[in-house]
Scaffold this active site. Structure first.
Site, PDB file in Angstrom:
ATOM      1  N   ASP A 109     -48.219  22.904  56.370  1.00 47.55           N
ATOM      2  CA  ASP A 109     -47.186  23.924  56.539  1.00 47.55           C
ATOM      3  C   ASP A 109     -45.939  23.455  55.811  1.00 47.55           C
ATOM      4  OD1 ASP A 109     -48.896  25.302  58.083  1.00 47.55           O
ATOM      5  OD2 ASP A 109     -47.858  24.970  59.984  1.00 47.55           O
TER       6      ASP A 109
ATOM      7  N   ASP B   5     -55.786  37.071  60.838  1.00 48.79           N
ATOM      8  CA  ASP B   5     -55.432  36.564  62.165  1.00 48.79           C
ATOM      9  C   ASP B   5     -56.063  37.474  63.208  1.00 48.79           C
ATOM     10  OD1 ASP B   5     -53.946  34.490  61.103  1.00 48.79           O
ATOM     11  OD2 ASP B   5     -52.073  35.633  61.086  1.00 48.79           O
TER      12      ASP B   5
END
Lengths: 252, 208
Positions: free
Chosen positions: A11, A130
């Protein structure tokens, strides 16, 4: 034989790795280049960069980072986060990304998927999905980093983006993400059995057994993990050795 | 030695160039690597590398659209017989014809065609990831143990006569992994993304 891939995910926020591996031997643990080199040397099969920068002003910083990382990363690099228009894909590929992952923009504009695949080839386009469980055998697509419900069925959506030219699906279970309780195997099975493109399993890895379950029971072609690698719980080679003992083909 | 990596707007030029520079540096090879679309530089290079990512049609069209590039390649590779390496679609373009999206002519430097990979239903397409490469004895695979892993990502493959195939891999059935005929070499896999094995192969090409 084609190997199952182990993919660490970084990330990146404002050009810095915010969830990165905590190895003391790294000069600068927040430097994506250092992380990429380390993962490459450890035997990662690919690397995934997720830009979590909220502001678009910092887009150039991401591109600079992708470029520097790609220069030091002799394994495939997938970059995602905030990819909205064809120009974003072009810039990322030009900077050295091998594949680009699209999430929200694919949901809001399906035509974007076919345009991207047509222009840059299906194998360059990863669609990140997702998924949140609604009933026993149904899941709903969420967007904007999991904040917005869409009412779209995950299985239908995956089949649709595959037909539009997605070359790979990065499937994250929102219910499992961060829990370390294992993948949503039922979700994985439902998707991998219905699609012809490879599926990357994401969300829920906490033990070595979970990696094997995602591949054997879930049918995933690759497994993506963040925290178990970042916090040094497992090294890539531990995972591979474990999988090899289970007769799962991995690159050692 | 001058190595020209051809820039035609397609392919992961940056990655290919960096992988060549790294091999050149790490193995002390003293070659000069340049990314270019300048026909005279291409014509006068000692070796040529053609990367390729995207579709056969797009890559083929893009090369032929840049004035003089294809002619310079032909002069260098076919007439002067300098060494050539094509990567992925850059290798597939050697074929007579490709069938991705629509029929399209290749360079015709190696007889054969580029066709969709046929697999049994349990295999996914694209063929994506690391697969074992079984190579015959070749200077380009020197020092690389047989069945080493290389990174592939493709849905179409090069069908050519057996005598042109120097390496293959198995994905449902046998797939061409590398071709070579005289001074012309090409890989379906991506050496620039195949970590140490890829570096060795690039070194071998520079040494070749």
């Amino acid at each position: 034989m084609l190997k199952k891939r182990i993919i660490p995910c970084l990330d990146v926020n404002n050009g810095r790795v915010v969830k990165g591996v905590n190895f003391i031997d790294l000069v600068d643990a927040g430097d994506p280049v250092e992380q990429a080199k380390l993962y490459g040397a450890e035997g990662a099969d690919e690397l995934c960069f997720l830009d979590i920068t909220a502001s678009s002003d910092n887009r150039q910083m991401l591109l600079d980072n992708v470029q520097k990382t790609a220069e030091n990363c002799f394994i495939p690099l997938t970059v995602g986060g905030g990819v909205r228009v064809i120009g974003d894909i072009k810039n990322l590929l030009h900077a050295g990304a091998d594949k680009v992952s699209i999430n929200t923009a694919a949901v809001t504009n399906r035509k974007f998927v076919s345009e991207a695949a047509e222009k840059y080839g299906t194998s360059t386009i990863v669609i990140a999905v997702d998924a949140k469980k609604t009933t026993d055998n149904t899941w709903e697509v969420f967007t904007h980093g999991g904040r917005n419900a869409t009412g779209i069925n995950v299985i239908d959506y995956c089949q649709e983006v595959e037909s539009l030219g997605a070359g790979e699906i990065l499937l994250t279970s929102m219910d499992k993400d961060g829990t370390k309780s294992g993948f949503d195997i039922n979700l994985l099975k439902n998707i991998t059995s219905k699609l012809n493109v490879p599926v990357i399993a994401s969300g829920g890895v906490g033990t070595l057994e979970h990696f094997a379950e995602g591949i054997i029971e879930g049918g995933a072609s690759s497994v993506l993990a963040a925290s178990v690698f970042h916090f040094g719980e497992f090294k890539i080679k531990d995972v591979k050795r474990y999988l090899a003992d289970k007769n799962i083909p991995v690159r050692i | 030695m001058k190595i020209a990596i051809i820039n035609y707007g397609y392919g992961n030029l940056h990655s290919v160039a960096k992988a060549f520079e790294k091999a050149n540096f790490d193995f002390n090879l003293n070659s000069n690597i340049e990314v270019t679309n300048n026909p005279s530089k291409i014509e006068n290079a000692d070796k040529i590398v053609l990367p390729g990512v995207g579709s056969f049609l797009d890559c083929s069209t893009a090369i032929k659209q840049i004035d003089g590039v294809y002619d310079a390649m032909q002069e260098n590779i076919i007439h002067k017989k300098n060494k050539f390496m094509g990567i992925c679609v850059g290798m597939q373009l050697l074929a007579d014809i490709g069938y991705e999206n629509q029929e399209c002519n290749g360079f015709g430097w190696l007889p054969g065609s580029v066709e969709k990979i046929q697999v049994s239903p349990e295999y996914k397409i694209p063929h994506m990831g690391w697969n074992e490469v079984n190579a015959i004895e070749s200077p380009l695979f020197k020092g690389i143990s047989n069945n080493s892993d290389f990174y592939f990502v493709h849905s179409y493959h090069f069908k050519t006569a057996k005598e042109n195939i120097v390496a293959s891999t198995i994905y449902s059935s046998e797939i061409t992994a590398a071709v070579q005929k005289d001074n012309i070499f090409g890989t379906q896999f991506h050496p620039e993304k195949s970590h140490n094995n890829g570096q060795l192969l690039i070194k071998n090409f520079i040494d070749w």
